[in-house]
Design a protein around this motif. Structure first.
Motif, PDB file in Angstrom:
ATOM      1  N   GLY A 309      40.487  39.940  32.033  1.00  0.00           N
ATOM      2  CA  GLY A 309      40.755  39.263  30.944  1.00  0.00           C
ATOM      3  C   GLY A 309      41.143  37.430  30.798  1.00  0.00           C
ATOM      4  O   GLY A 309      41.846  36.927  30.757  1.00  0.00           O
ATOM      5  N   SER A 310      40.525  36.858  31.889  1.00  0.00           N
ATOM      6  CA  SER A 310      40.239  35.560  31.964  1.00  0.00           C
ATOM      7  C   SER A 310      38.497  34.966  31.865  1.00  0.00           C
ATOM      8  O   SER A 310      37.865  35.113  31.420  1.00  0.00           O
ATOM      9  N   THR A 322      36.203  35.344  24.327  1.00  0.00           N
ATOM     10  CA  THR A 322      37.010  34.769  25.414  1.00  0.00           C
ATOM     11  C   THR A 322      38.105  36.074  24.971  1.00  0.00           C
ATOM     12  O   THR A 322      38.150  37.171  24.471  1.00  0.00           O
ATOM     13  N   LYS A 323      38.441  36.382  25.280  1.00  0.00           N
ATOM     14  CA  LYS A 323      39.726  36.988  25.810  1.00  0.00           C
ATOM     15  C   LYS A 323      40.638  36.950  24.547  1.00  0.00           C
ATOM     16  O   LYS A 323      40.629  37.724  23.462  1.00  0.00           O
ATOM     17  N   GLU A 324      40.437  35.401  23.846  1.00  0.00           N
ATOM     18  CA  GLU A 324      41.190  35.655  22.533  1.00  0.00           C
ATOM     19  C   GLU A 324      40.545  36.377  20.998  1.00  0.00           C
ATOM     20  O   GLU A 324      41.027  36.612  20.060  1.00  0.00           O
ATOM     21  N   SER A 325      39.244  35.658  20.982  1.00  0.00           N
ATOM     22  CA  SER A 325      38.224  36.338  20.542  1.00  0.00           C
ATOM     23  C   SER A 325      38.457  38.212  20.558  1.00  0.00           C
ATOM     24  O   SER A 325      37.871  39.143  19.589  1.00  0.00           O
ATOM     25  N   TYR A 326      38.275  38.164  21.936  1.00  0.00           N
ATOM     26  CA  TYR A 326      38.530  39.808  21.767  1.00  0.00           C
ATOM     27  C   TYR A 326      39.519  40.106  21.336  1.00  0.00           C
ATOM     28  O   TYR A 326      39.754  41.556  20.935  1.00  0.00           O
ATOM     29  N   MET A 327      40.926  39.569  21.397  1.00  0.00           N
ATOM     30  CA  MET A 327      42.074  39.935  21.120  1.00  0.00           C
ATOM     31  C   MET A 327      41.897  39.869  19.761  1.00  0.00           C
ATOM     32  O   MET A 327      42.650  41.437  18.555  1.00  0.00           O
ATOM     33  N   GLU A 355      43.697  35.071  42.879  1.00  0.00           N
ATOM     34  CA  GLU A 355      44.401  36.178  42.090  1.00  0.00           C
ATOM     35  C   GLU A 355      45.083  36.366  41.020  1.00  0.00           C
ATOM     36  O   GLU A 355      45.573  37.511  40.216  1.00  0.00           O
ATOM     37  N   GLU A 356      45.427  35.421  40.136  1.00  0.00           N
ATOM     38  CA  GLU A 356      45.124  34.529  38.548  1.00  0.00           C
ATOM     39  C   GLU A 356      44.956  35.185  38.170  1.00  0.00           C
ATOM     40  O   GLU A 356      45.065  35.261  37.137  1.00  0.00           O
ATOM     41  N   GLN A 357      43.500  35.134  37.956  1.00  0.00           N
ATOM     42  CA  GLN A 357      42.405  35.675  36.952  1.00  0.00           C
ATOM     43  C   GLN A 357      42.482  37.129  36.839  1.00  0.00           C
ATOM     44  O   GLN A 357      42.365  37.490  35.987  1.00  0.00           O
ATOM     45  N   PHE A 358      42.388  37.725  37.786  1.00  0.00           N
ATOM     46  CA  PHE A 358      43.026  39.849  38.094  1.00  0.00           C
ATOM     47  C   PHE A 358      43.981  39.609  37.213  1.00  0.00           C
ATOM     48  O   PHE A 358      44.217  40.165  36.185  1.00  0.00           O
ATOM     49  N   GLU A 363      46.900  41.607  32.607  1.00  0.00           N
ATOM     50  CA  GLU A 363      47.967  41.517  31.396  1.00  0.00           C
ATOM     51  C   GLU A 363      46.783  42.082  29.939  1.00  0.00           C
ATOM     52  O   GLU A 363      48.030  42.614  29.094  1.00  0.00           O
ATOM     53  N   LEU A 364      46.454  41.825  30.034  1.00  0.00           N
ATOM     54  CA  LEU A 364      45.155  42.039  28.857  1.00  0.00           C
ATOM     55  C   LEU A 364      45.030  43.341  28.488  1.00  0.00           C
ATOM     56  O   LEU A 364      45.502  43.893  27.335  1.00  0.00           O
TER      57      LEU A 364
END
Ligand code: 5AD
Ligand code: SF4
Length: 481
Positions: A309-310, A322-327, A355-358, A363-364
């Protein structure tokens, strides 16, 4: 067989060659032009053990087809088989360890029956280090071949059996398409249909582009003919197979014929269920979403590997979205196919993942409402770009991330199943339940496992079931007469 006695076949893989991609037409070969030695296997038996993904399962069906065309028959037991072939997977290290463990276990069978032929095929032989290890340490293996030369199995067996020489032949090439391979399918209701082979994506963690060659799409007419034949044989479900089905046709001269067009054409055929795997978010277009949305025999189930999700990790994975295009894609899917079930693949502990990227992945997962996911700890694969990325996180910490992710994923399984409480669903009956042979088991259109009481005569049929109980991993219901 000693390590020294090699036949005329001695070709080892080369990752350097496997990496090459040239722009040239795919060669299509007809198996029948290569096939001879019919009857060679008369009176002898075989056994195949298959590891890994559906591509391997589909290949094993071809290997069985070839062996039975040679008139070998399947052995009841592994121990008494004249030929044992391990069709192997290289995707993660533990898959490989399992195969080496099994080769160790099979040694005693070979000791009891020195004439037994032990072969290793599939993705592992495509790796230099695996072939070297077999050459140096696993001397009881007689036959090693890769993913590109399954069609040459008859001549390999002739050499191994008659000349008692070792055959090692692994090609690191772009690959061709072999049509008309015979197949003995594992299931007489559900069939795999390859629509393409290989992969050109080169995700930085993944070994597949090196083990399975360049992306090459099968001629649509060959696919349609195969599905029509399956319908005649009484098949109810086909799963279209490719590493990235959404790029189907990218290698055709006619760029207007793509996956959406293939789906539309197959949809018109009288087959009850069409599934496909695997999808790549980068190439999954709105046109395809709209075709799936027309429903009919195209099942409302999409496996859409996201991996992370990062955006930073996605970039370093070379996923090209990207996360955005996936969403955006996920939102289209839910908008046009409200009933859709979405599942995914996720890798945790990719080199450098913070950890933040995980947490972005967690969240995703929540946002996407996945109803299932295959989750993996990153496994370094020699020769891939990510193998040289700095990777500081301990395996223990990676596993902690995996467990944390799985809790969220498991909530998704349950929520996905709960949608069907008290609903009527259509189930393609696979067989009796694993745990109770008075209970039938099968899958719904959304690929949910359902158990219910019913007569064995229903195996292979599509029946209606009213869901009465919902668990995380399965549904229970009553057959509607
Ligand atoms: N380590 C862990 N998981 C991997 N996958 C592919 N390569 C690796 C690797 N090196 C996972 C991806 C892919 C699925 C088939 O396997 O999630 O989608
Ligand atoms: Fe591997 Fe990526 Fe190809 Fe899938 S798309 S097989 S993950 S390289």
């Amino acid at each position: 067989m000693s390590n020294k006695e090699y036949s005329k076949y001695f070709v080892k893989p080369s990752i350097k060659d496997a990496r090459k991609r040239k722009v040239e037409d795919t060669v299509v070969l007809d198996f029948n032009e290569y096939f001879n030695l019919k009857g060679f296997g008369k009176g002898k038996t075989y056994r195949i053990e298959t590891y890994g993904c559906q591509a391997n399962e589909a290949d094993s069906e071809k290997i069985r087809g070839i062996l039975e065309a040679l008139e070998f028959t399947q052995s009841e037991t592994l121990e008494h088989a004249d030929i044992i072939l391990l069709n192997t997977c290289a995707i993660r290290e533990n898959a490989e360890n399992r195969v080496f463990g099994e080769l160790g276990r099979l040694k005693k069978f070979k000791r009891n029956n020195p004439n037994m032929i032990l072969g290793v095929c599939g993705c592992m032989p495509q790796e230099e280090k695996v072939v070297n290890k077999i050459l140096e340490q696993v001397h009881h293996v007689d036959l090693v071949f890769g993913t590109h030369n399954i069609y040459k199995l008859p001549e390999y067996l002739e050499t191994v059996i008659l000349s008692k020489e070792r055959v090692i032949e692994v090609f690191s090439e772009q690959g061709s398409i072999i049509e008309n391979m015979p197949k003995i399918r594992e299931n007489n209701r559900k069939a795999w249909v390859n629509i393409m082979y290989g992969c050109d994506e080169f995700c930085t963690y993944c070994i597949v582009p090196y083990t399975r060659g360049k992306e090459r799409s099968r001629d649509k007419n060959h696919i349609i003919t195969e599905v029509k034949d399956l319908i005649k044989e009484g098949y109810k479900e086909v799963t279209l197979l490719g590493q990235n089905v959404n790029s189907y046709g990218r290698d055709f001269k006619d760029k207007s014929y793509k996956f959406a067009q293939l789906l539309e054409e197959l949809q018109k055929l009288p087959i009850e269920r069409i599934r496909f795997t695997t999808s790549h978010p980068k190439d999954f277009d709105l046109e395809t979403v709209k075709v799936i949305a027309t429903g009919g025999n195209i099942m409302p189930y999409i496996h859409l590997p996201v991996q992370s999700g990062s955006n930073e990790i996605l970039k370093r994975m070379n996923r090209k979205y990207t996360k955005e295009s996936y969403m955006q894609l996920v939102n289209w899917i839910y908008e046009y196919i409200p009933n859709a079930s979405l599942t995914t693949d996720i890798i945790v502990g990719f080199p450098g993942e913070t950890e933040e990227q995980f947490n972005m992945t967690i969240e995703l997962v929540k946002e996407c409402r996945f109803e299932g996911a295959y989750t993996f700890v990153y496994s370094s694969r020699e020769g891939t770009p990510a193998a040289s990325y700095e990777d500081k996180l301990s395996l223990e910490d990676k596993k902690k991330r995996l467990y944390k992710l799985n809790e969220v994923v498991n909530d998704g399984y349950l929520i996905g199943n709960e949608r069907f409480a008290n609903k009527e669903v259509k189930v393609l009956v696979d067989g009796v339940s694993k745990n109770n042979d008075e209970i039938l088991a099968g899958y719904t259109e959304n690929q949910k496992l359902v158990n219910f009481r019913g007569p064995v005569e229903l195996i292979g049929e599509i029946v209606k079931v009213k869901i009465t109980d919902v668990k995380t991993w399965s549904l229970t219901g009553d057959l509607i007469e």
